[in-house]
Scaffold this active site. Sequence first.
Site, PDB file in Angstrom:
ATOM      1  N   GLU A   1      -0.356  25.749 -10.939  1.00 26.33           N
ATOM      2  CA  GLU A   1      -0.250  24.320 -11.224  1.00 26.33           C
ATOM      3  C   GLU A   1       1.196  23.944 -11.544  1.00 26.33           C
ATOM      4  O   GLU A   1       1.690  22.896 -11.098  1.00 26.33           O
ATOM      5  CB  GLU A   1      -1.167  23.941 -12.381  1.00 26.33           C
TER       6      GLU A   1
ATOM      7  N   LYS B   1      -1.227   9.452  -3.552  1.00 20.78           N
ATOM      8  CA  LYS B   1      -2.030   9.824  -4.705  1.00 20.78           C
ATOM      9  C   LYS B   1      -3.429  10.292  -4.324  1.00 20.78           C
ATOM     10  O   LYS B   1      -3.895  11.336  -4.754  1.00 20.78           O
ATOM     11  CB  LYS B   1      -2.128   8.624  -5.661  1.00 20.78           C
TER      12      LYS B   1
ATOM     13  N   ASN C   1      -7.430   1.971   6.364  1.00 20.78           N
ATOM     14  CA  ASN C   1      -7.172   3.229   5.661  1.00 20.78           C
ATOM     15  C   ASN C   1      -8.163   4.246   6.202  1.00 20.78           C
ATOM     16  O   ASN C   1      -9.366   4.032   6.123  1.00 20.78           O
ATOM     17  CB  ASN C   1      -7.355   3.063   4.152  1.00 20.78           C
ATOM     18  N   GLY C   2      -7.646   5.361   6.738  1.00 29.00           N
ATOM     19  CA  GLY C   2      -8.514   6.393   7.289  1.00 29.00           C
ATOM     20  C   GLY C   2      -7.992   6.895   8.615  1.00 29.00           C
ATOM     21  O   GLY C   2      -6.813   6.720   8.948  1.00 29.00           O
TER      22      GLY C   2
ATOM     23  N   LYS D   1       3.641  21.251  -9.509  1.00 26.81           N
ATOM     24  CA  LYS D   1       4.329  20.129 -10.147  1.00 26.81           C
ATOM     25  C   LYS D   1       5.811  20.123  -9.785  1.00 26.81           C
ATOM     26  O   LYS D   1       6.382  19.084  -9.460  1.00 26.81           O
ATOM     27  CB  LYS D   1       4.187  20.218 -11.669  1.00 26.81           C
TER      28      LYS D   1
ATOM     29  N   ARG E   1      -0.352   4.985  -3.064  1.00 22.38           N
ATOM     30  CA  ARG E   1      -1.233   5.502  -2.018  1.00 22.38           C
ATOM     31  C   ARG E   1      -0.491   5.717  -0.700  1.00 22.38           C
ATOM     32  O   ARG E   1      -1.049   6.276   0.255  1.00 22.38           O
ATOM     33  CB  ARG E   1      -2.399   4.539  -1.788  1.00 22.38           C
TER      34      ARG E   1
ATOM     35  N   HIS F   1       4.526  44.286  -4.915  1.00 26.27           N
ATOM     36  CA  HIS F   1       3.911  44.408  -3.600  1.00 26.27           C
ATOM     37  C   HIS F   1       4.593  43.521  -2.568  1.00 26.27           C
ATOM     38  O   HIS F   1       3.981  43.140  -1.572  1.00 26.27           O
ATOM     39  CB  HIS F   1       2.421  44.086  -3.690  1.00 26.27           C
TER      40      HIS F   1
ATOM     41  N   CYS G   1      -3.010   5.443   2.133  1.00 20.82           N
ATOM     42  CA  CYS G   1      -2.841   4.025   2.455  1.00 20.82           C
ATOM     43  C   CYS G   1      -3.530   3.131   1.425  1.00 20.82           C
ATOM     44  O   CYS G   1      -4.504   3.517   0.797  1.00 20.82           O
ATOM     45  CB  CYS G   1      -3.358   3.687   3.849  1.00 20.82           C
TER      46      CYS G   1
ATOM     47  N   GLU H   1       6.459  19.440  -5.823  1.00 23.43           N
ATOM     48  CA  GLU H   1       6.062  18.166  -5.241  1.00 23.43           C
ATOM     49  C   GLU H   1       6.944  17.011  -5.680  1.00 23.43           C
ATOM     50  O   GLU H   1       7.084  16.033  -4.940  1.00 23.43           O
ATOM     51  CB  GLU H   1       4.590  17.863  -5.522  1.00 23.43           C
TER      52      GLU H   1
ATOM     53  N   TRP I   1       0.627   5.320   4.446  1.00 28.68           N
ATOM     54  CA  TRP I   1       0.976   6.740   4.500  1.00 28.68           C
ATOM     55  C   TRP I   1       0.708   7.178   5.919  1.00 28.68           C
ATOM     56  O   TRP I   1      -0.425   7.159   6.388  1.00 28.68           O
ATOM     57  CB  TRP I   1       0.144   7.543   3.502  1.00 28.68           C
TER      58      TRP I   1
END
Length: 607
Positions: A480, A602, A100-101, A484, A27, A503, A2, A487, A74
């Site tokens: 990584e 973000k 925000n939270g 990328k 955000r 395996h 947010c 997402e 968000w």
Amino acid sequence: MCGIVGYIGNEEAVPVLLNGLAKLEYRGYDSAGISVYHDGICTIKAKGRLAVLSDKIVGEGTVSSHVGIGHTRWATHGAPSDRNSHPHNSQSGKISVVHNGIIENYMELKAFLEENGYHFVSETDTEVVAQLFDFYYDGDPIGTLQKVIKKIRGAYALAIMCNDHPDSLVAVRKDSPLLVGLSHDGNYVASDIPALLEYTRDYYLLNENEIVLLTKEGVTLYDLDGNQIQKDIFHVTWDIDAAEKGGYDYFMMKEIMEQPQALRKTVFPRLTEKGINLEALSLTEEEIKNFNRIHIVACGSAWHAGIVGRYVLEEVCRVPVEVDIASEFRYRNPILNKNDLCIIISQSGETADTLAALREAKKQGVKVLSIVNVVGSSIARESDDVLYTWAGPEIAVATTKGYTTQLSMLYLVALYFAKVRGTIGEERLQQCLEELRLLPEKTSEVLKLDAGMKELAKKYAQSQDVFIIGRGLDYAAAMESSLKLKEISYIHSEAYAAGELKHGTISLIEEGTLVIAIATQEKLFEKLVSNVKEVKARGANVIAIAIEDSHAMEDVADEVIYLPKSADIFTSSYNVLPMQLFAYYTAVERGCDVDKPRNLAKSVTVE
């Protein structure tokens, strides 16, 4: 998550709020809204991107005001919708709140308020704050906020308007970022610097449970007991252009291409004729020599950087290293002792889980060294030592230059510690330092693969499943790279240690499955070639990433991307770059919003 922005001053508030929210949309972008004072509190909000809110405001007519708060969301509690959008107002209409939270005890507070005649219209935890503020409100915003803070539990950055105080705003933070902007034209609050950068470069950085009263004439700061406090002004030196796209279609591509410059700013000031200078690190040589174990704690891409750090630190320092996902670290009751070091990695310096892990380490008496990008962030302020990556603002949700500058800082830390501990010879140390000096130049060379990766992305953009394999440091790069790709393109992608294929995972390989093999570790190259043969035998299409002159891969892979030679411990800085480009172009080819992938934000400031 947010984004919050607030303004009070001489200018029209609505354009300031919308502009600030546009800079904070990374955000969260499930919904957005504003409240301004115009013969009372006027609230306009809408589900969807900020553009939906902007169109709604235009449709309802311009609202003239010089004070207001705004929010881009968000979603946590309650699905994205108009009614769950912020700001949330009390049922009296006298109070408006952005948050925000997460309010952890909102259910019990909601039950209490309902018993006292309050009715709720949303599914959010935030509406509880608006109603609770209204319940306690006695005409004194600061005193009321103190009462509210003592009742709520969780993480919060709050900005609040009161109908009968149209000449002020109040705000507070705990565990969620919030800063105060200062200017001659008015004063601001915001979740992050880019929201306010075109208006001011002077800020107060709020600590836990510090309350701020804003008027157009000035700012007054209070502690939780209502005592006025004084703070130093933090002056931002960022170039305003650093937070703009600069002609690129997306921030992500701009930030990919900024990596050589970011690496120069991060590495070069720390390399001197005498060796490595880590900016007055408070750790003594005696402490460094006596480390029994190093704990690296991070989330997401920073965690992947930490995995690289483990390989490098153990290789050159000969000290055991554990790497933990921050959200798991404190809950597994980690075994720490006074001769351990905890390295915390976070791009924003506000990651909630990582901040909690830092506090757990400090509670157990362990020294904390943080690697962060944002000066004055919570993690930076609470660490014993901090090393900044100097990458500049990173706006795209998918990190690129943040990750590679974190790697470079881990190299510097590892080599510095190795020198102090006497575990690296002078000849090898000088070779490594020379590699570090060449890091920006070689990065520029690798980024010239741009056009080739674009063509590969066109060819494979409709893949349903992608498997990325590697060994050793290449496995860290595979993780990584997989993150990328998934997402921002929404392709199902998984990373595997290549030796684990037999395996179980190889059962998923079928005709046409795309496998990307990262093979930049010289001592493991032949084994990786064998793994490529195994997946080719089952019908996979293979893209290989290898060091130049590794021509054996051409005989088994469909496509080979070559990288410049470097010592094995530095290849992680290069092997991820083609995958950043591949992920970017794949997302573009599939019509995805590269900078704002669905369901993501973000800076993860809630648990």
